[in-house]
Design a protein around this motif. Sequence first.
Motif, PDB file in Angstrom:
ATOM      1  N   GLU A  53       6.399   6.943   6.225  1.00  0.00           N
ATOM      2  CA  GLU A  53       6.091   8.352   6.027  1.00  0.00           C
ATOM      3  C   GLU A  53       5.081   8.493   4.889  1.00  0.00           C
ATOM      4  O   GLU A  53       4.991   7.621   4.018  1.00  0.00           O
ATOM      5  N   PRO A  54       4.288   9.587   4.878  1.00  0.00           N
ATOM      6  CA  PRO A  54       3.355   9.805   3.769  1.00  0.00           C
ATOM      7  C   PRO A  54       4.046   9.728   2.408  1.00  0.00           C
ATOM      8  O   PRO A  54       5.172  10.194   2.261  1.00  0.00           O
ATOM      9  N   MET A  55       3.396   9.128   1.464  1.00  0.00           N
ATOM     10  CA  MET A  55       3.854   8.875   0.093  1.00  0.00           C
ATOM     11  C   MET A  55       4.690   7.611  -0.015  1.00  0.00           C
ATOM     12  O   MET A  55       5.058   7.208  -1.116  1.00  0.00           O
ATOM     13  N   SER A  56       5.038   6.969   1.115  1.00  0.00           N
ATOM     14  CA  SER A  56       5.820   5.735   1.064  1.00  0.00           C
ATOM     15  C   SER A  56       5.004   4.608   0.444  1.00  0.00           C
ATOM     16  O   SER A  56       3.836   4.409   0.790  1.00  0.00           O
ATOM     17  N   HIS A  57       5.632   3.865  -0.453  1.00  0.00           N
ATOM     18  CA  HIS A  57       5.019   2.691  -1.088  1.00  0.00           C
ATOM     19  C   HIS A  57       5.671   1.469  -0.446  1.00  0.00           C
ATOM     20  O   HIS A  57       6.874   1.260  -0.605  1.00  0.00           O
ATOM     21  N   VAL A  58       4.894   0.688   0.291  1.00  0.00           N
ATOM     22  CA  VAL A  58       5.476  -0.334   1.161  1.00  0.00           C
ATOM     23  C   VAL A  58       4.739  -1.672   1.078  1.00  0.00           C
ATOM     24  O   VAL A  58       3.539  -1.730   0.808  1.00  0.00           O
ATOM     25  N   ARG A  59       5.520  -2.741   1.326  1.00  0.00           N
ATOM     26  CA  ARG A  59       4.955  -4.067   1.575  1.00  0.00           C
ATOM     27  C   ARG A  59       4.813  -4.217   3.078  1.00  0.00           C
ATOM     28  O   ARG A  59       5.743  -3.902   3.823  1.00  0.00           O
ATOM     29  N   LEU A  60       3.681  -4.733   3.491  1.00  0.00           N
ATOM     30  CA  LEU A  60       3.356  -4.726   4.913  1.00  0.00           C
ATOM     31  C   LEU A  60       2.977  -6.102   5.438  1.00  0.00           C
ATOM     32  O   LEU A  60       2.367  -6.909   4.729  1.00  0.00           O
ATOM     33  N   LEU A  61       3.345  -6.328   6.679  1.00  0.00           N
ATOM     34  CA  LEU A  61       2.811  -7.437   7.462  1.00  0.00           C
ATOM     35  C   LEU A  61       2.061  -6.794   8.613  1.00  0.00           C
ATOM     36  O   LEU A  61       2.643  -6.045   9.406  1.00  0.00           O
ATOM     37  N   LEU A  62       0.772  -7.050   8.687  1.00  0.00           N
ATOM     38  CA  LEU A  62      -0.066  -6.414   9.701  1.00  0.00           C
ATOM     39  C   LEU A  62      -0.809  -7.459  10.520  1.00  0.00           C
ATOM     40  O   LEU A  62      -1.054  -8.578  10.053  1.00  0.00           O
ATOM     41  N   TYR A  63      -1.176  -7.045  11.710  1.00  0.00           N
ATOM     42  CA  TYR A  63      -2.008  -7.896  12.563  1.00  0.00           C
ATOM     43  C   TYR A  63      -3.328  -7.184  12.778  1.00  0.00           C
ATOM     44  O   TYR A  63      -3.366  -6.019  13.176  1.00  0.00           O
ATOM     45  N   GLN A  64      -4.408  -7.885  12.514  1.00  0.00           N
ATOM     46  CA  GLN A  64      -5.725  -7.263  12.642  1.00  0.00           C
ATOM     47  C   GLN A  64      -6.120  -7.140  14.104  1.00  0.00           C
ATOM     48  O   GLN A  64      -6.179  -8.125  14.844  1.00  0.00           O
ATOM     49  N   GLY A  65      -6.407  -5.896  14.509  1.00  0.00           N
ATOM     50  CA  GLY A  65      -6.877  -5.650  15.860  1.00  0.00           C
ATOM     51  C   GLY A  65      -8.363  -5.361  15.869  1.00  0.00           C
ATOM     52  O   GLY A  65      -9.027  -5.364  14.835  1.00  0.00           O
ATOM     53  N   ARG A  66      -8.891  -5.103  17.054  1.00  0.00           N
ATOM     54  CA  ARG A  66     -10.327  -4.844  17.174  1.00  0.00           C
ATOM     55  C   ARG A  66     -10.704  -3.501  16.549  1.00  0.00           C
ATOM     56  O   ARG A  66     -11.713  -3.394  15.857  1.00  0.00           O
ATOM     57  N   GLN A  67      -9.932  -2.473  16.835  1.00  0.00           N
ATOM     58  CA  GLN A  67     -10.210  -1.144  16.283  1.00  0.00           C
ATOM     59  C   GLN A  67      -9.132  -0.695  15.302  1.00  0.00           C
ATOM     60  O   GLN A  67      -9.446  -0.177  14.238  1.00  0.00           O
ATOM     61  N   LEU A  68      -7.884  -0.892  15.672  1.00  0.00           N
ATOM     62  CA  LEU A  68      -6.762  -0.524  14.820  1.00  0.00           C
ATOM     63  C   LEU A  68      -5.882  -1.750  14.602  1.00  0.00           C
ATOM     64  O   LEU A  68      -5.661  -2.537  15.515  1.00  0.00           O
ATOM     65  N   ASP A  69      -5.400  -1.913  13.384  1.00  0.00           N
ATOM     66  CA  ASP A  69      -4.445  -2.981  13.114  1.00  0.00           C
ATOM     67  C   ASP A  69      -3.070  -2.566  13.638  1.00  0.00           C
ATOM     68  O   ASP A  69      -2.856  -1.418  14.034  1.00  0.00           O
ATOM     69  N   ILE A  70      -2.137  -3.489  13.622  1.00  0.00           N
ATOM     70  CA  ILE A  70      -0.781  -3.225  14.090  1.00  0.00           C
ATOM     71  C   ILE A  70       0.194  -3.550  12.961  1.00  0.00           C
ATOM     72  O   ILE A  70       0.102  -4.627  12.357  1.00  0.00           O
ATOM     73  N   VAL A  71       1.100  -2.610  12.679  1.00  0.00           N
ATOM     74  CA  VAL A  71       2.118  -2.846  11.662  1.00  0.00           C
ATOM     75  C   VAL A  71       3.239  -3.670  12.280  1.00  0.00           C
ATOM     76  O   VAL A  71       3.915  -3.211  13.206  1.00  0.00           O
ATOM     77  N   SER A  72       3.438  -4.884  11.762  1.00  0.00           N
ATOM     78  CA  SER A  72       4.511  -5.744  12.262  1.00  0.00           C
ATOM     79  C   SER A  72       5.790  -5.582  11.455  1.00  0.00           C
ATOM     80  O   SER A  72       6.889  -5.608  12.011  1.00  0.00           O
TER      81      SER A  72
ATOM     82  N   GLY B 141       0.805  -1.215   0.000  1.00  0.00           N
ATOM     83  CA  GLY B 141       0.000   0.000   0.000  1.00  0.00           C
ATOM     84  C   GLY B 141       0.835   1.260   0.000  1.00  0.00           C
ATOM     85  O   GLY B 141       2.065   1.222   0.043  1.00  0.00           O
ATOM     86  N   VAL B 142       0.130   2.393  -0.034  1.00  0.00           N
ATOM     87  CA  VAL B 142       0.752   3.714   0.008  1.00  0.00           C
ATOM     88  C   VAL B 142       0.280   4.414   1.273  1.00  0.00           C
ATOM     89  O   VAL B 142      -0.922   4.456   1.561  1.00  0.00           O
ATOM     90  N   VAL B 143       1.233   4.963   2.039  1.00  0.00           N
ATOM     91  CA  VAL B 143       0.889   5.689   3.260  1.00  0.00           C
ATOM     92  C   VAL B 143       0.265   7.027   2.885  1.00  0.00           C
ATOM     93  O   VAL B 143       0.883   7.847   2.186  1.00  0.00           O
ATOM     94  N   LEU B 144      -0.966   7.252   3.348  1.00  0.00           N
ATOM     95  CA  LEU B 144      -1.684   8.489   3.034  1.00  0.00           C
ATOM     96  C   LEU B 144      -1.371   9.597   4.039  1.00  0.00           C
ATOM     97  O   LEU B 144      -1.191  10.751   3.669  1.00  0.00           O
ATOM     98  N   ARG B 145      -1.341   9.240   5.305  1.00  0.00           N
ATOM     99  CA  ARG B 145      -1.031  10.219   6.350  1.00  0.00           C
ATOM    100  C   ARG B 145      -0.742   9.486   7.651  1.00  0.00           C
ATOM    101  O   ARG B 145      -1.026   8.290   7.780  1.00  0.00           O
ATOM    102  N   THR B 146      -0.169  10.212   8.603  1.00  0.00           N
ATOM    103  CA  THR B 146       0.126   9.651   9.920  1.00  0.00           C
ATOM    104  C   THR B 146      -0.245  10.671  10.987  1.00  0.00           C
ATOM    105  O   THR B 146      -0.306  11.874  10.711  1.00  0.00           O
TER     106      THR B 146
END
Length: 242
Positions: A53-72, A9-14
Motif C-alpha cells: 500500500e502507499p507509504m509502505s516501506h518494504v524489502r523487495l524481490l523483483l523480476y525485471q520485465g520488458r516494460q514492467l517488473d514483477i514483485v515476487s 523502497g517506499v510505495v508511492l502509489r498503486t
Amino acid sequence: MSGLYRDVGVVLRTYKLGESDRIVVIHTLEHGKVRAVAKGIRKTRSKFGARLEPMSHVRLLLYQGRQLDIVSQAEAVEPLSPMLSSLDRASQGLAALEAVDQLSIEREPNPTLYKMLVGVLRTIAEKPSPLNVPAFYWKLLAREGFSPQLHRCIRCGEGEPGTALVAFDLNEGGVLCRSCRSGQAISADALILLRDILGGRLVEALAQEASPATHEVASLATKALEYQIERRLKAAAMFESH
C-alpha cells in the motif's frame, strides 16, 4: 541488471491492472523509481497486498520485465499502521509521496531522495508537526538547486536590521524589501521559520505549534514546489486543510 534483483523502497502509489493485478510504483534505494506488477493481489486480502500500500516501506524481490517488473516478494521494513492512525498523518504522508513521485526518475538511482523520504515518513509517524511536509518540500527544493535568498533583498541587496524584508517572489528567488517588493507578502515570523528550516534549525522549526506563520510557510512551500515542477500538487491541499 537482469533477472531477479533485491532492493528496498517506499510505495508511492498503486493502480489497477486487469481484474486481479495491481501496478505498484516504488521509489527504491538502488534503482530509483520502479514500476512493477503485483499479480493477483486484488483477489485476496493477503498480507502480500497489505505490504504494498502507499507509504509502505518494504524489502523487495523483483523480476525485471520488458516494460514492467514483477514483485515476487515483499517484506515490511516497519509497520504502516502509525501512518494510518490519523487523517493528519495519512494526509501528510501522501503529500510527501506525491512530491517524491514528481521528482524521482524511473530507473535512475537516487539514494538521497530515498533516505529523505524514509526520514520524513518516520518523523510524521512520530509527530505530525504542521511543518513536516513544508520543511520536506523546502529541503527537496534546496537539493534540486533552489535555495532562496532569505537574508537580503534579492533585488537591491539591502537587509536587516536597517531594511525590513516583507515579500517573497518565486520568480526572483527570494525575499524583497518594501521598496522592491513583488510576489507575495511574507511576515517576519514566517521568515524566521523559513530561515530555521533551511539554516540548520530544523528541529526547532518542527517543534512549532500550528499558527498563521506555519500556515504561511506551508502555503509558500507548496507554491514553490509547484513552480519548480510546473504542475499542481493534488495531495498538498489535503494536508494543508488538516
